[in-house]
Design a protein around this motif. Structure first.
Motif, short mmCIF file in Angstrom:
data_model
loop_
_atom_site.label_atom_id
_atom_site.label_comp_id
_atom_site.label_asym_id
_atom_site.label_seq_id
_atom_site.Cartn_x
_atom_site.Cartn_y
_atom_site.Cartn_z
N THR A 178 0.59 -4.48 -11.31
CA THR A 178 1.89 -5.15 -11.17
C THR A 178 1.75 -6.66 -11.29
O THR A 178 2.73 -7.36 -11.46
CB THR A 178 2.52 -4.80 -9.82
N SER A 179 0.52 -7.16 -11.17
CA SER A 179 0.27 -8.59 -11.31
C SER A 179 -1.20 -8.77 -11.65
O SER A 179 -2.07 -8.04 -11.16
CB SER A 179 0.60 -9.33 -10.01
N ASN A 221 -3.91 -3.58 -3.65
CA ASN A 221 -2.65 -2.88 -3.94
C ASN A 221 -1.47 -3.67 -3.40
O ASN A 221 -1.63 -4.68 -2.69
CB ASN A 221 -2.68 -1.46 -3.39
N ASP A 222 -0.28 -3.21 -3.74
CA ASP A 222 0.93 -3.92 -3.33
C ASP A 222 1.06 -4.02 -1.81
O ASP A 222 1.53 -5.04 -1.29
CB ASP A 222 2.17 -3.20 -3.90
N ALA A 223 0.66 -2.96 -1.11
CA ALA A 223 0.78 -2.97 0.35
C ALA A 223 -0.07 -4.07 0.97
O ALA A 223 0.36 -4.75 1.91
CB ALA A 223 0.39 -1.60 0.91
N ALA A 257 -1.04 -6.84 -0.58
CA ALA A 257 -0.46 -8.12 -0.98
C ALA A 257 0.73 -8.48 -0.10
O ALA A 257 0.89 -9.64 0.32
CB ALA A 257 -0.04 -8.05 -2.45
N LYS A 258 1.57 -7.50 0.21
CA LYS A 258 2.75 -7.78 1.05
C LYS A 258 2.36 -8.10 2.48
O LYS A 258 3.02 -8.89 3.15
CB LYS A 258 3.68 -6.57 1.01
N ASP A 262 1.84 -15.14 -4.46
CA ASP A 262 1.09 -14.41 -5.48
C ASP A 262 -0.37 -14.40 -5.06
O ASP A 262 -1.02 -15.45 -5.02
CB ASP A 262 1.25 -15.10 -6.84
N VAL A 292 -3.23 -7.09 -8.88
CA VAL A 292 -2.54 -6.28 -7.89
C VAL A 292 -2.05 -5.02 -8.59
O VAL A 292 -1.44 -5.11 -9.67
CB VAL A 292 -1.35 -7.03 -7.25
N GLU A 345 -0.19 -0.95 -8.26
CA GLU A 345 0.80 -0.23 -7.48
C GLU A 345 0.12 0.60 -6.40
O GLU A 345 -1.05 0.96 -6.50
CB GLU A 345 1.62 0.67 -8.40
N ASP A 346 0.89 0.90 -5.36
CA ASP A 346 0.36 1.68 -4.24
C ASP A 346 0.07 3.11 -4.68
O ASP A 346 0.81 3.71 -5.46
CB ASP A 346 1.37 1.70 -3.09
#
Length: 482
Positions: free
Chosen positions: A221-222, A241-243, A245-246, A253, A273, A275-276
Motif C-alpha cells: 500500500t506504500s 503491515n498497515d496495522a 503503521a497505524k 508515512d 507497507v 496490506e493486513d
C-alpha cells in the motif's frame, strides 16, 4: 403375532446388513466429515460397534412389531370389524402414528436448522478477506535441520526457493518461517527510532524471502516489498503491515523510518507497507506485523514454508508432486513435512465449524429421508383406511381434487406440527452451537425459515403421492369389495 415378529426380524436384519454395507463403503468419507483431527487417520471399522448397531436395529424392529401386537390384544373384535367396514380413522394406533411422525419431523427440523446455521457461518468465514490469494497457490513445508553454519543454512534456503521458482508454471515463489492462518505467535519486542517514550511491546515477526509477497498476492500500500537490491551486508530493511503503521506511525508515512529488528540492537529501515494479512486465524482482528529478510538475519529457522504461485485458474494440487521431487533433487537432506494447497490451509482455518457442518449435513439428509418416509407411510395408511369412504363420496359426486386436498392437508398438518415443535426445540438448543457460529445469530430467521420450508415441501410431496392414488379410486371396485 408370529407373522408380525417374523416380518420385523427380516426387515431389521436386512436393514442392518444394508446399513453396514453403506457404512463400510462410505467409511472414509464419514470420518473425513467428523471433527476428529489427527485421530481421523487411525480410525477403523469395528465389528463390536457393528454388532451393537445390529442389536439396536433388531430391538427397534421387534418394538415396531410389539406395539401392534399389544393393540390387537386389547382390541374388541366387533369394534375393529365395524371400523374396518366404515373405514373410520379413529382406530387404535392412529394417534401413535401421527405422534411418531410429528416427533420425526421435529428432529429433522432440529438437525436441518443446525446445519443451516453452520452453513451460513461457514459461508461468512469463507467470505472474510484474509489478505492473501488461495487460488493457484501451493505450500511445501520443509525442515532444514539444525546442523551447518548460518551461511550454509542460508545457502540451502536460497537453493530451495530457486528450485521452486524453476518449476514449470510457477509465477512466483518465496519462503516464510510461519504461514498465515496457522495460529498466532512468533513475537518480538519493537522500538521506534526517536520514540523512547513508547512502552515496551511486541509485534508479530515473519522471516521471509524475496518473492514471498508476490507468491501470496500480498500487495504493497506504500513503498515497496523486498527486491534484488536488498542484500547481505547492506542496510537492514523491513516491511510492515498497515496495522503496525497505524499503531506506531499514526497520520505519518512510515516508509524511510527505522525500527529495531528485535533480536539485537540493529535498526532496520522500513521500505514498504503491505496490506493486513490474517496471520493467526480468519476471525482475528488485524494485528501489527513486520516482515524481515531472511538473508539479513544471523540465523535461519529450521521450519520453513515454501510458497508457490501458479496462474490463478491453475490447479495448485498438480504442482505438489513435482515440488516434492524438486526439493529432494535440490537439497536431499531437507525433509518435506507436508505438501498442500493454500485453499486447504484456509479450509483448516475454518476448522471445526466446516467439519461439524459436514456431519450435520449428512445427518440432515438422513433425517429428511426418514421424515419423508414417515409422512408417506402414515398418509398412505390413512388413505388406504379411508378408501371405501373415498369411493362412496366420489360416486356421489365428490371431485378427485377434493380428495387430494383432504389427504395432503392431513399430511401438511402433521408436518406443520412437527416443524413448529422442532423450531421451538432448535431455539432452546441453539446456544450449544454458539461457539461455532460466526456472523449469524443463534435465532437466525433465515436458517429456521429455510429448515421449516424444506420440511413442509418434503411433507407435501410425500403426502401427494398417496393422495393422488386415493383420488383415482374406482367407486364400483370399492363397493364390490365391501
Amino acid at each position: 403375532i408370529g407373522q408380525l415378529v417374523a416380518e420385523s426380524l427380516v426387515i431389521g436384519v436386512g436393514a442392518g446388513v444394508a446399513g453396514a454395507g453403506m457404512a463400510a463403503i462410505a467409511f472414509r468419507s464419514l470420518t473425513g466429515a467428523l471433527p476428529l483431527g489427527a485421530w481421523g487417520e487411525s480410525t477403523h471399522l469395528s465389528w463390536g460397534v457393528f454388532w451393537l448397531a445390529m442389536g439396536i436395529a433388531l430391538v427397534a424392529s421387534l418394538t415396531v412389531a410389539i406395539i401392534p401386537v399389544l393393540a390387537i390384544g386389547k382390541a374388541k373384535l366387533r369394534d375393529a370389524l365395524g371400523r374396518g367396514r366404515t373405514g373410520g380413522v379413529g382406530g387404535r394406533g392412529g394417534r401413535l402414528e401421527s405422534g411418531l411422525v410429528i416427533a420425526e419431523v421435529a428432529l429433522a427440523v432440529l438437525m436441518t436448522s443446525g446445519a443451516a446455521l453452520l452453513t451460513r457461518s461457514v459461508m461468512n468465514l469463507y467470505a472474510i478477506d484474509a489478505g492473501i490469494d488461495q487460488r493457484g497457490v501451493a505450500v511445501v513445508d520443509v525442515v532444514l535441520g539444525s546442523t551447518g553454519t548460518t551461511a550454509q543454512r542460508q545457502q540451502v534456503h536460497r537453493e530451495l526457493v530457486a528450485a521452486m521458482q524453476g518449476l514449470p508454471g510457477v509465477v512466483a515463489a518465496g519462503a516464510t518461517q510461519k504461514l498465515p492462518l496457522r495460529g498466532s505467535g512468533d513475537n518480538w519486542g519493537i522500538s521506534v527510532e526517536g520514540r523512547p517514550d513508547l512502552p515496551n511491546t511486541t509485534t508479530a515477526y515473519r522471516i521471509v524471502s524475496p518473492g514471498y509477497f508476490e507468491a501470496l498476492g500480498i500487495t504493497a500500500t506504500s513503498g515497496r516489498t523486498f527486491d534484488g537490491s536488498d542484500r547481505v551486508g547492506g542496510e537492514s530493511v523491513v516491511v510492515v503491515n498497515d496495522a503496525l503503521a497505524k499503531k506506531y506511525f499514526p497520520g505519518l508515512d512510515p516508509v524511510g523510518r527505522r525500527i529495531s529488528t528485535g533480536y539485537d540492537t540493529t535498526w532496520a529501515r522500513i521500505v514498504g507497507v503491505v496490506e493486513d494479512v490474517a496471520e493467526g486465524s480468519l476471525t482475528d482482528a488485524a494485528s501489527p506485523a513486520r516482515y524481515m529478510l531472511a538473508e539479513q538475519l544471523p540465523f535461519v529457522p529450521s521450519g520453513q514454508s515454501l510458497v508457490l504461485s501458479l496462474a490463478r485458474d491453475a490447479n495448485a494440487a498438480t504442482i505438489l508432486g513435482p515440488a516434492r521431487e524438486a526439493v529432494a533433487r535440490a537439497v536431499p537432506s531437507v525433509a518435506v513435512q507436508e505438501a498442500t494447497t493454500m485453499a486447504r490451509v484456509v479450509d483448516r482455518a475454518v476448522g471445526p465449524v466446516r467439519q461439524v457442518m459436514s456431519l450435520l449435513a449428512l445427518l440432515t439428509g438422513l433425517a429428511l429421508t426418514l421424515g419423508a418416509i414417515g409422512v408417506y407411510g402414515v398418509i398412505s395408511h390413512f388413505a388406504s383406511r379411508r378408501q371405501r369412504d373415498w369411493g362412496i363420496r366420489v360416486a356421489l359426486g365428490l371431485r378427485p381434487t377434493k380428495v387430494i386436498g383432504h389427504v395432503v392437508g392431513r399430511g401438511v398438518a402433521l408436518v406443520g406440527s412437527g416443524v413448529a415443535l422442532g423450531i421451538v426445540g432448535a431455539l432452546l438448543l441453539a446456544r450449544l452451537l454458539g461457539s461455532l457460529l460466526y456472523g449469524v445469530g443463534a435465532a437466525d430467521p433465515i436458517a429456521y425459515g429455510a429448515a421449516g420450508l424444506t420440511l413442509i415441501a418434503i411433507g407435501i410431496v410425500a403426502a401427494w403421492l398417496p393422495a393422488r392414488r386415493a383420488s383415482r379410486v374406482d367407486p364400483a371396485a370399492v363397493l364390490r369389495e365391501s
